[in-house]
Design a protein around this motif. Sequence first.
Motif, PDB file in Angstrom:
ATOM      1  N   PHE A   1      32.035  41.508  34.401  1.00 48.52           N
ATOM      2  CA  PHE A   1      33.096  42.337  35.003  1.00 48.52           C
ATOM      3  C   PHE A   1      33.347  43.652  34.254  1.00 48.52           C
ATOM      4  O   PHE A   1      34.450  44.175  34.263  1.00 48.52           O
TER       5      PHE A   1
ATOM      6  N   HIS B   1      33.456  37.521  39.587  1.00 52.70           N
ATOM      7  CA  HIS B   1      34.388  38.657  39.550  1.00 52.70           C
ATOM      8  C   HIS B   1      34.059  39.783  40.532  1.00 52.70           C
ATOM      9  O   HIS B   1      34.505  40.913  40.333  1.00 52.70           O
TER      10      HIS B   1
ATOM     11  N   TYR C   1      37.386  40.678  42.140  1.00 50.68           N
ATOM     12  CA  TYR C   1      38.257  41.199  41.068  1.00 50.68           C
ATOM     13  C   TYR C   1      37.920  42.663  40.785  1.00 50.68           C
ATOM     14  O   TYR C   1      38.800  43.529  40.713  1.00 50.68           O
TER      15      TYR C   1
ATOM     16  N   HIS D   1      39.034  34.946  40.185  1.00 52.89           N
ATOM     17  CA  HIS D   1      40.069  35.690  39.463  1.00 52.89           C
ATOM     18  C   HIS D   1      40.852  36.545  40.441  1.00 52.89           C
ATOM     19  O   HIS D   1      40.374  37.573  40.907  1.00 52.89           O
TER      20      HIS D   1
ATOM     21  N   HIS E   1      44.853  29.654  33.808  1.00 51.72           N
ATOM     22  CA  HIS E   1      44.587  30.934  33.145  1.00 51.72           C
ATOM     23  C   HIS E   1      45.735  31.905  33.452  1.00 51.72           C
ATOM     24  O   HIS E   1      46.051  32.168  34.612  1.00 51.72           O
TER      25      HIS E   1
ATOM     26  N   VAL F   1      46.380  35.241  33.034  1.00 59.41           N
ATOM     27  CA  VAL F   1      46.216  36.515  33.741  1.00 59.41           C
ATOM     28  C   VAL F   1      45.966  36.248  35.223  1.00 59.41           C
ATOM     29  O   VAL F   1      46.514  36.937  36.096  1.00 59.41           O
ATOM     30  N   ARG F   2      45.183  35.220  35.506  1.00 56.77           N
ATOM     31  CA  ARG F   2      44.929  34.880  36.909  1.00 56.77           C
ATOM     32  C   ARG F   2      46.237  34.549  37.626  1.00 56.77           C
ATOM     33  O   ARG F   2      46.477  34.999  38.740  1.00 56.77           O
TER      34      ARG F   2
ATOM     35  N   GLU G   1      42.396  30.207  27.993  1.00 55.69           N
ATOM     36  CA  GLU G   1      43.308  31.365  28.072  1.00 55.69           C
ATOM     37  C   GLU G   1      44.504  31.031  28.963  1.00 55.69           C
ATOM     38  O   GLU G   1      44.913  31.834  29.811  1.00 55.69           O
TER      39      GLU G   1
ATOM     40  N   GLU H   1      47.510  36.813  25.347  1.00 56.00           N
ATOM     41  CA  GLU H   1      46.606  37.931  25.632  1.00 56.00           C
ATOM     42  C   GLU H   1      47.392  39.159  26.091  1.00 56.00           C
ATOM     43  O   GLU H   1      48.363  39.049  26.847  1.00 56.00           O
TER      44      GLU H   1
ATOM     45  N   TYR I   1      43.598  41.776  21.356  1.00 57.61           N
ATOM     46  CA  TYR I   1      43.370  41.015  22.586  1.00 57.61           C
ATOM     47  C   TYR I   1      44.375  39.861  22.607  1.00 57.61           C
ATOM     48  O   TYR I   1      45.057  39.640  23.587  1.00 57.61           O
TER      49      TYR I   1
ATOM     50  N   CYS J   1      34.580  41.636  25.545  1.00 55.46           N
ATOM     51  CA  CYS J   1      35.346  41.443  26.783  1.00 55.46           C
ATOM     52  C   CYS J   1      36.526  42.406  26.669  1.00 55.46           C
ATOM     53  O   CYS J   1      37.513  42.127  26.007  1.00 55.46           O
TER      54      CYS J   1
ATOM     55  N   CYS K   1      38.863  43.705  28.625  1.00 54.11           N
ATOM     56  CA  CYS K   1      39.869  43.814  29.692  1.00 54.11           C
ATOM     57  C   CYS K   1      41.171  44.459  29.210  1.00 54.11           C
ATOM     58  O   CYS K   1      41.808  45.221  29.956  1.00 54.11           O
TER      59      CYS K   1
HETATM   60  O1  FUB Z   1      38.153  37.559  33.527  1.00 54.84           O
HETATM   61  C1  FUB Z   1      38.600  38.889  33.386  1.00 54.84           C
HETATM   62  C2  FUB Z   1      39.509  38.999  32.191  1.00 54.84           C
HETATM   63  O2  FUB Z   1      38.796  38.681  31.008  1.00 54.84           O
HETATM   64  C3  FUB Z   1      40.659  38.035  32.196  1.00 54.84           C
HETATM   65  O3  FUB Z   1      41.741  38.462  32.930  1.00 54.84           O
HETATM   66  C4  FUB Z   1      40.959  37.919  30.758  1.00 54.84           C
HETATM   67  O4  FUB Z   1      41.733  36.806  30.457  1.00 54.84           O
HETATM   68  C5  FUB Z   1      39.583  37.873  30.147  1.00 54.84           C
HETATM   69  O5  FUB Z   1      39.091  36.577  30.187  1.00 54.84           O
END
Ligand code: FUB
Length: 650
Positions: A82, A146, A149, A196, A256, A258-259, A308, A324, A372, A398, A400
Motif C-alpha cells: 500500500f 489494499h 484502501y 482495510h 485492528h 485504524v480499520r 495492531e 499507533e 509509529y 510501513c 502510513c
Molecule cells: O494497512 C495500512 C496501515 O498500515 C494500517 O492502517 C496501519 O495500522 C498499518 O498497518
Amino acid sequence: MTTMTTVLPTPGSTRLRPVDARGTRVDRGFWGERLNVNREVTIPHGLAQLEASGALGNFRHAARGGGRYVGGMDDAGLTFPFLDSDVYKWLEAVGWELGRGDDAKLAADAGEVVRLVTSAQQDDGYLNTFVQLSGHERYTDLQWGHELYCVGHLLQAAVAWQRALGDSTLLVVAERAVAHIESEMGEGRRAAIGGHPEIEMALVEAYRATGRESYLAFARTLVERRGRGLLGVGRLGSRYWQDHESPRTATSPAGHVVRQMYLDCGVVDVAVETGDEELLQAAVDRWNAMWSTHTYLTGALGSRHRDEAFGDPYELPPDRAYAETCAAIGSVMLAWRLLLATGAERFADAFERTLYNAVLPGLSLDGGSFFYTNPLRLRADPVTSGVAPGARQPWYPCACCPPNLMRTISTFEHHIATVDGAGVQLHQFASGTIETEFGGAPVRLRVETDQPWQGAVTISVDSAPAEPWALSVRLPAWMRAGSARVAGQPVEVDAPSGALVMERAWSAGERVELEIEMPARFTLPHPAIDAVRGCAALERGPLVYCVEQADLAGGTRLEDVDVDIGSQPALAAASGLPDEVQALAIEARVRRHGAVWKHWPYAPTTVVETPAGEATTVTAIPYFSWANREVGPMRVWLPISRTGKEVSQP
Ligand code: FUB
Ligand code: ZN
C-alpha cells in the motif's frame, strides 16, 4: 469556489456545519508554529522520503509498464502493498496546504507527483502500482491487498485538490479508478469489500464533492456488506477487519484499530447523508464503549502489537501500548464527524485530548521524525523493534503514519469552528481569525490565546450581523472553574455544561474574555487498568505530562521515583526544550529498591520497612514533547508515594 474543508456534509444532514477553512487562519501561537513546521519542514521531508522509499519509483515503473515494486519490508520481511497511499496522503496534505497559501516550489513538486500518478493509471482506469508491477490478479486479495484502501486515499487527495484549488486533475484519475472498482464490485455486482476500510468515507466525500449519487450508494453498500464474513477469518480472525458483525449492530469496537476508526468514519458519513439514525447510533455506541474502556489517558488507542488491535476492555498497559499514530488520527477524524452529526461538545473534547496527546507525539518538535507507536512508558534498555523504537525515525518501511500526520496538521484549521441555525460555535482554541457568515451577513472573529499553556481566551467580534445570534464557546471537559466577561460584563460560567453560549446582538468591537483556570492536576486510573494501579498521571489543561530520564539528576533512575499526589505541582522550566514548553515541578521521593529484589522479584508480605528514600522535586514535561532530547526512560503513570510497610527481603 467550493467550501474548503475535509468533511462537508450536505446542508441539513448534520447538526453542525464546518466553516470554510479559507476564512480560518491560525498564524501564531502554538498551532501557528505547528502548522508552520509542517509546511516548511515535514511536507518537504515527506517528498524526499517518498522518493527514497521507492513509493514514487513504483509509479514511475507502473507508468513505463514494468519494473520491480518496492514496498518497505518490515522485520519479518513482509512487503507492504500500500505504498501508493503514502503518496496520496502526501498529496492530500499538499492540496490543503496550497489552499492555505501559495508556494511555487511545493506546487511545482506536487504537480510532478500528480503527473506521475496520472501516467501510472491503466487505460481502463485501474490504478494500483503493487498489482500492476507484481503481476498479481486484480481484486483477488481483498483481505490484504489494499486496492480499495489506496483508491480511497486517492479520492481524498483528489477532493482536497478540487476543494482547495479548484483543480480536478486528480479527481479525474480517482473517478476513473472508482469506476473500475464499481464495475467489479459495485451495486448488483460481486459482493465484496476491502480488508482495510477507508474507501467508504472517501466515497461519501466524493459524493459530496461531485453530487454523484452512485458514490453514496456504493459507500452504503460497502458498509452494509460488512459483518457477513465476506473476508473470511484470515490469520487474525474476522474481528480483525470488522467483518464479524454488522456495523449496524456491533456495540463495541473490535480488531485492528485504524480499520475500525476508518470504518466508523464511513459509517457516520453514510448515516448522516442517508438519514439513518440507527446506523449513527451504532457508531455512537461503539465510540462510547471505546472511550470508556479502550482509550489511553492520552487518547491513544490500541494495546495489542500482534494485530495492531484493541485489547479487552481496560487492557491498557502503558509500556506495551501500541497506540499507533494513525489510530489516533482516525480517532480525531471520527470525533470530528460525530461532533458535526450530534453537536455534542464531548466529541470536541475527545478531539482536543487526542490531538495534543496522541497525534502530536507522533512528530518530533523539529518536524523531521516520527513515532509509529506511542507507548506511555519506555523502560530502561528496552528491546524494541523497527515499528516500536524508543526514538522517532525519519520514515518507516510501513510509512502510513508520517504522511497521515502531514494531512492532519494541514487540516487543523478545518476543525476549529462550526455554524448552525443559532450561530457560530468555537470548539478548539488557537490564535487566529475565523471568517464565516450567519444569516447572510459576515461574521469575523479574532481569537487570542496562549493555549495550551495559559487559560485565557479572548474572542473579539470584528464584524457581525445586526440581528441577535449565539456565539458558543466550548468549555473543556478538563475545566473545573473559570470566569468570563462579555462586552465588559461578567457572565456566569457553568463548566460542566460543556459550552458558554452567548446569544445577543453583537456589535463589532465587543469581546468575550474567558479565563479558564488551569491548575496542574493528578489523575487516577480506573482500578481495572491493572498495569497502572497505584499510579497517578499529571495533567494540566488539555495536556498529559510525563517524566523523562533526561530531567532526573544524575544517578536517579526513573523507576525509583514516586510522587506525592497531595502536593500541588508548580510551573517550571524545561531544559533543552523550546522556551514555550511549560514544564511542571512535582514533589517526589526517590527510593532505591534495587538490591533487595536482586534474586527474585517477589517477596512475602511480612518483612522489612519501606525505604524512606529522599525527598526531591522532579520535572514533568508535556508528553507530546518527550523524546526530543536524548532518548531514555519515560513514564506517564507514576507510582504514588506511600508510607508504611513495603516488602523487602531480609
Ligand atoms: O494497512 C495500512 C496501515 O498500515 C494500517 O492502517 C496501519 O495500522 C498499518 O498497518
Ligand atoms: Zn500508521
